[in-house]
Design a protein around this motif. Structure first.
Motif, PDB file in Angstrom:
ATOM      1  N   GLY A   1       0.814  -1.208   0.000  1.00  0.00           N
ATOM      2  CA  GLY A   1       0.000   0.000   0.000  1.00  0.00           C
ATOM      3  C   GLY A   1       0.843   1.251   0.000  1.00  0.00           C
TER       4      GLY A   1
ATOM      5  N   ALA B   1       2.246   3.014  -2.484  1.00  0.00           N
ATOM      6  CA  ALA B   1       1.922   4.063  -3.456  1.00  0.00           C
ATOM      7  C   ALA B   1       0.714   4.874  -3.000  1.00  0.00           C
ATOM      8  CB  ALA B   1       1.659   3.442  -4.821  1.00  0.00           C
ATOM      9  N   THR B   2      -0.275   4.184  -2.464  1.00  0.00           N
ATOM     10  CA  THR B   2      -1.467   4.878  -1.976  1.00  0.00           C
ATOM     11  C   THR B   2      -1.124   5.762  -0.792  1.00  0.00           C
ATOM     12  OG1 THR B   2      -2.788   3.006  -2.665  1.00  0.00           O
ATOM     13  CG2 THR B   2      -3.802   4.531  -1.132  1.00  0.00           C
ATOM     14  N   SER B   3      -0.325   5.246   0.106  1.00  0.00           N
ATOM     15  CA  SER B   3       0.002   6.026   1.284  1.00  0.00           C
ATOM     16  C   SER B   3       0.900   7.204   0.933  1.00  0.00           C
ATOM     17  CB  SER B   3       0.604   5.099   2.333  1.00  0.00           C
ATOM     18  OG  SER B   3       1.902   5.321   2.599  1.00  0.00           O
TER      19      SER B   3
ATOM     20  N   ALA C   1       0.885   8.838  -1.914  1.00  0.00           N
ATOM     21  CA  ALA C   1       0.021   9.828  -2.566  1.00  0.00           C
ATOM     22  C   ALA C   1      -0.770  10.622  -1.536  1.00  0.00           C
ATOM     23  CB  ALA C   1      -0.927   9.138  -3.537  1.00  0.00           C
ATOM     24  N   GLY C   2      -1.290   9.952  -0.511  1.00  0.00           N
ATOM     25  CA  GLY C   2      -2.014  10.647   0.552  1.00  0.00           C
ATOM     26  C   GLY C   2      -1.122  11.554   1.368  1.00  0.00           C
TER      27      GLY C   2
ATOM     28  N   SER D   1      -3.442   8.641   6.119  1.00  0.00           N
ATOM     29  CA  SER D   1      -2.943   7.953   4.934  1.00  0.00           C
ATOM     30  C   SER D   1      -1.811   6.992   5.288  1.00  0.00           C
ATOM     31  CB  SER D   1      -2.466   8.977   3.916  1.00  0.00           C
ATOM     32  OG  SER D   1      -1.914   8.348   2.806  1.00  0.00           O
TER      33      SER D   1
ATOM     34  N   GLY E   1      -2.180   2.968   4.982  1.00  0.00           N
ATOM     35  CA  GLY E   1      -1.229   2.343   4.078  1.00  0.00           C
ATOM     36  C   GLY E   1      -0.521   1.164   4.721  1.00  0.00           C
TER      37      GLY E   1
ATOM     38  N   SER F   1      -3.348  -5.919   1.314  1.00  0.00           N
ATOM     39  CA  SER F   1      -3.172  -5.673  -0.112  1.00  0.00           C
ATOM     40  C   SER F   1      -3.732  -6.801  -0.961  1.00  0.00           C
ATOM     41  CB  SER F   1      -1.690  -5.489  -0.434  1.00  0.00           C
ATOM     42  OG  SER F   1      -0.982  -6.666  -0.132  1.00  0.00           O
TER      43      SER F   1
END
Length: 97
Positions: free
Chosen positions: A14, A16-18, A20-21, A66, A70, A75
């Motif tokens: 996770g 990339a998501t974290s 980005a946040g 985030s 993350g 996942s």
């Protein structure tokens, strides 16, 4: 195998998501005060201070949320996790009680 181990649920991935946040929270926490301090000349000092502190707090909350999710969100979840009884953490045998 421990009764609390559940195979088929993978954590991680996770990032990339974290990230980005985290970037979004930092941009919010720095961008809003930048705009307010540059273009908010008609606002009272108390309003400017409140908006700046509020935006930093909200941006920090976005960053922390985030980063937390993350880390803890799975996942990958395979079909194998459904074999476990959620109440007791043991394999289901198909018997009804």
């Amino acid at each position: 195998m421990n009764d609390h181990d559940v195979k088929g649920i993978n954590f991680g991935g996770g990032g990339a998501t974290s990230v980005a946040g985290i970037i979004g929270g930092v941009v919010f926490a720095t961008g809003v005060p930048f705009v307010i301090l540059n273009f908010g000349g008609v606002l009272s000092p108390a309003m400017v201070t409140g908006i700046v502190i509020g935006s930093i707090a909200i941006g920090g909350l976005v960053v922390l949320t985030s980063a937390f999710f993350g880390l803890v969100m799975p996942s990958n979840i395979s079909e194998k996790w459904q074999e476990y009884d959620s109440d007791h953490g043991k394999r289901k045998t198909g018997e009804t009680t």
